[in-house]
Write a protein that holds these residues in place. Structure first.
Motif, PDB file in Angstrom:
ATOM      1  N   ALA A 174     -16.967  15.628  21.395  1.00  0.00           N
ATOM      2  CA  ALA A 174     -17.073  15.201  19.894  1.00  0.00           C
ATOM      3  C   ALA A 174     -17.779  13.850  19.732  1.00  0.00           C
ATOM      4  CB  ALA A 174     -15.535  15.396  19.086  1.00  0.00           C
ATOM      5  N   LEU A 175     -17.543  12.941  20.912  1.00  0.00           N
ATOM      6  CA  LEU A 175     -17.875  11.594  20.735  1.00  0.00           C
ATOM      7  C   LEU A 175     -19.654  11.700  20.470  1.00  0.00           C
ATOM      8  CD1 LEU A 175     -17.096   8.730  20.890  1.00  0.00           C
ATOM      9  CD2 LEU A 175     -17.203   8.888  23.497  1.00  0.00           C
ATOM     10  N   ASP A 176     -20.016  12.261  21.262  1.00  0.00           N
ATOM     11  CA  ASP A 176     -21.717  12.445  21.367  1.00  0.00           C
ATOM     12  C   ASP A 176     -22.085  12.684  19.934  1.00  0.00           C
ATOM     13  OD1 ASP A 176     -22.173  11.538  23.796  1.00  0.00           O
ATOM     14  OD2 ASP A 176     -22.330  13.701  24.621  1.00  0.00           O
ATOM     15  N   PHE A 177     -21.132  13.747  19.156  1.00  0.00           N
ATOM     16  CA  PHE A 177     -21.491  14.099  17.819  1.00  0.00           C
ATOM     17  C   PHE A 177     -21.510  12.922  16.847  1.00  0.00           C
ATOM     18  CE2 PHE A 177     -20.141  15.629  13.811  1.00  0.00           C
ATOM     19  CZ  PHE A 177     -21.044  16.464  13.365  1.00  0.00           C
ATOM     20  N   LEU A 178     -20.425  12.323  17.008  1.00  0.00           N
ATOM     21  CA  LEU A 178     -20.138  10.978  16.037  1.00  0.00           C
ATOM     22  C   LEU A 178     -21.315   9.905  16.485  1.00  0.00           C
ATOM     23  CD1 LEU A 178     -16.437  10.479  16.421  1.00  0.00           C
ATOM     24  CD2 LEU A 178     -17.490  11.446  14.505  1.00  0.00           C
ATOM     25  N   LYS A 179     -21.740   9.704  17.761  1.00  0.00           N
ATOM     26  CA  LYS A 179     -22.720   8.772  18.059  1.00  0.00           C
ATOM     27  C   LYS A 179     -24.018   9.281  17.574  1.00  0.00           C
ATOM     28  CE  LYS A 179     -20.894   7.128  22.414  1.00  0.00           C
ATOM     29  NZ  LYS A 179     -21.301   6.925  23.904  1.00  0.00           N
ATOM     30  N   GLN A 180     -24.365  10.563  17.424  1.00  0.00           N
ATOM     31  CA  GLN A 180     -25.540  11.017  16.807  1.00  0.00           C
ATOM     32  C   GLN A 180     -25.620  10.804  15.573  1.00  0.00           C
ATOM     33  OE1 GLN A 180     -26.379  15.028  17.909  1.00  0.00           O
ATOM     34  NE2 GLN A 180     -28.481  15.220  17.239  1.00  0.00           N
ATOM     35  N   LEU A 219     -16.007   2.608   6.582  1.00  0.00           N
ATOM     36  CA  LEU A 219     -14.917   3.772   6.340  1.00  0.00           C
ATOM     37  C   LEU A 219     -15.690   4.840   5.673  1.00  0.00           C
ATOM     38  CD1 LEU A 219     -12.012   1.629   4.854  1.00  0.00           C
ATOM     39  CD2 LEU A 219     -12.270   2.454   7.099  1.00  0.00           C
ATOM     40  N   ASP A 220     -16.609   4.936   4.789  1.00  0.00           N
ATOM     41  CA  ASP A 220     -17.246   5.587   4.120  1.00  0.00           C
ATOM     42  C   ASP A 220     -18.182   6.521   5.010  1.00  0.00           C
ATOM     43  OD1 ASP A 220     -16.362   5.437   1.666  1.00  0.00           O
ATOM     44  OD2 ASP A 220     -18.165   4.111   0.885  1.00  0.00           O
ATOM     45  N   ALA A 221     -18.990   5.982   5.982  1.00  0.00           N
ATOM     46  CA  ALA A 221     -19.806   6.381   7.238  1.00  0.00           C
ATOM     47  C   ALA A 221     -18.924   6.981   8.056  1.00  0.00           C
ATOM     48  CB  ALA A 221     -20.471   5.250   7.915  1.00  0.00           C
ATOM     49  N   LEU A 222     -17.786   6.546   8.538  1.00  0.00           N
ATOM     50  CA  LEU A 222     -16.795   7.240   9.349  1.00  0.00           C
ATOM     51  C   LEU A 222     -16.225   8.380   8.759  1.00  0.00           C
ATOM     52  CD1 LEU A 222     -15.073   4.407  11.170  1.00  0.00           C
ATOM     53  CD2 LEU A 222     -16.506   6.055  12.237  1.00  0.00           C
ATOM     54  N   THR A 223     -15.804   8.386   7.514  1.00  0.00           N
ATOM     55  CA  THR A 223     -15.280   9.434   6.727  1.00  0.00           C
ATOM     56  C   THR A 223     -16.215  10.748   6.627  1.00  0.00           C
ATOM     57  OG1 THR A 223     -13.844   8.189   5.549  1.00  0.00           O
ATOM     58  CG2 THR A 223     -14.235  10.115   4.565  1.00  0.00           C
ATOM     59  N   LYS A 224     -17.568  10.439   6.318  1.00  0.00           N
ATOM     60  CA  LYS A 224     -18.553  11.519   5.966  1.00  0.00           C
ATOM     61  C   LYS A 224     -18.925  11.938   7.343  1.00  0.00           C
ATOM     62  CE  LYS A 224     -20.969   9.075   2.128  1.00  0.00           C
ATOM     63  NZ  LYS A 224     -22.213   8.488   1.967  1.00  0.00           N
ATOM     64  N   VAL A 225     -18.984  11.283   8.809  1.00  0.00           N
ATOM     65  CA  VAL A 225     -19.264  11.804   9.862  1.00  0.00           C
ATOM     66  C   VAL A 225     -18.078  12.795  10.148  1.00  0.00           C
ATOM     67  CG1 VAL A 225     -19.622  11.385  12.439  1.00  0.00           C
ATOM     68  CG2 VAL A 225     -20.718  10.186  10.633  1.00  0.00           C
ATOM     69  N   LEU A 226     -16.904  12.212  10.178  1.00  0.00           N
ATOM     70  CA  LEU A 226     -15.440  13.038  10.450  1.00  0.00           C
ATOM     71  C   LEU A 226     -15.377  14.213   9.608  1.00  0.00           C
ATOM     72  CD1 LEU A 226     -13.072  10.314  11.251  1.00  0.00           C
ATOM     73  CD2 LEU A 226     -14.120  11.823  12.788  1.00  0.00           C
ATOM     74  N   VAL A 227     -15.865  14.357   8.391  1.00  0.00           N
ATOM     75  CA  VAL A 227     -15.821  15.619   7.698  1.00  0.00           C
ATOM     76  C   VAL A 227     -16.851  16.334   7.962  1.00  0.00           C
ATOM     77  CG1 VAL A 227     -16.457  16.300   4.995  1.00  0.00           C
ATOM     78  CG2 VAL A 227     -14.680  14.382   5.446  1.00  0.00           C
ATOM     79  N   GLY A 228     -18.192  15.851   8.441  1.00  0.00           N
ATOM     80  CA  GLY A 228     -19.102  16.658   8.749  1.00  0.00           C
ATOM     81  C   GLY A 228     -18.668  17.593  10.142  1.00  0.00           C
ATOM     82  N   LEU A 229     -18.027  16.724  10.972  1.00  0.00           N
ATOM     83  CA  LEU A 229     -17.515  17.427  12.314  1.00  0.00           C
ATOM     84  C   LEU A 229     -16.374  18.485  11.993  1.00  0.00           C
ATOM     85  CD1 LEU A 229     -17.354  17.457  15.286  1.00  0.00           C
ATOM     86  CD2 LEU A 229     -15.796  15.658  15.168  1.00  0.00           C
ATOM     87  N   TYR A 230     -15.487  18.049  10.996  1.00  0.00           N
ATOM     88  CA  TYR A 230     -14.391  19.119  10.510  1.00  0.00           C
ATOM     89  C   TYR A 230     -15.249  20.492   9.948  1.00  0.00           C
ATOM     90  CZ  TYR A 230     -10.665  21.038   8.074  1.00  0.00           C
ATOM     91  OH  TYR A 230      -9.938  21.864   7.431  1.00  0.00           O
ATOM     92  N   GLU A 231     -16.296  20.214   9.403  1.00  0.00           N
ATOM     93  CA  GLU A 231     -16.892  21.306   8.598  1.00  0.00           C
ATOM     94  C   GLU A 231     -17.825  21.978   9.522  1.00  0.00           C
ATOM     95  OE1 GLU A 231     -18.509  19.710   5.049  1.00  0.00           O
ATOM     96  OE2 GLU A 231     -16.446  19.660   4.093  1.00  0.00           O
ATOM     97  N   GLU A 232     -18.149  21.444  10.510  1.00  0.00           N
ATOM     98  CA  GLU A 232     -19.157  22.127  11.652  1.00  0.00           C
ATOM     99  C   GLU A 232     -18.466  23.282  11.980  1.00  0.00           C
ATOM    100  OE1 GLU A 232     -22.502  21.946  13.546  1.00  0.00           O
ATOM    101  OE2 GLU A 232     -21.846  20.500  12.548  1.00  0.00           O
TER     102      GLU A 232
END
Length: 114
Positions: free
Chosen positions: A44-50, A24-37
Motif C-alpha cells: 500500500a505504501l508503494d501505491f501511495l508513493k506512486q 489533505l485533499d491530495a492524501l484523501t484522493k489517494v486514500l479513496v483511490g486505494l479504497y476503491e481499488e
C-alpha cells in the motif's frame, strides 16, 4: 489545562497549514483511490508513493526513454562511421586531384600586346 489547549491550537494550525497547501485533499484522493481499488496492491505504501508522485516517473516512461537513448546512440554511431567514410573518400579524391595536377602543363602566361 493550558498545556492541553496549547497542543490543540498547534494541531489546529498545522491542520490549517496542510489544508491550505492541498496536502489533505491530495492524501484523501489517494486514500479513496486505494479504497476503491478492486484488487488491493501488495504494498500500500508503494501505491501511495506512486499516486502522490513521490516515486518518480512511471516505469514504462523510464523504459521508453532508455530504449530511445539506446536507439539514438546507435544512430549516432552509424552517422559517425558514415562521416568517417565520407572524410576518407574526400581525402582520396583530393589526393587524386593533386596527382593529376602534377601532370597538367602549367598555364602559360600571356605577354601583354605592345
Amino acid at each position: 489545562m493550558t498545556a492541553y489547549r496549547g497542543a490543540d491550537s498547534k494541531r489546529e494550525e498545522f491542520r490549517k497549514y496542510l489544508e491550505k497547501a492541498g496536502v489533505l485533499d491530495a492524501l484523501t484522493k489517494v486514500l479513496v483511490g486505494l479504497y476503491e481499488e478492486p484488487e488491493k496492491p501488495n504494498n500500500a505504501l508503494d501505491f501511495l508513493k506512486q499516486h502522490l508522485g513521490a516515486s518518480g516517473p512511471d516505469t514504462a516512461d523510464v523504459e521508453a526513454l532508455k530504449l530511445e537513448v539506446t536507439e539514438l546512440r546507435q544512430k549516432c554511431e552509424q552517422l559517425s562511421e558514415q562521416n568517417n567514410e565520407l572524410k576518407a573518400k574526400l581525402q582520396a579524391r583530393q589526393n587524386e586531384q593533386k596527382k593529376l595536377q602534377q601532370y597538367e602543363p602549367p598555364a602559360e602566361e600571356q605577354a601583354p600586346d605592345s
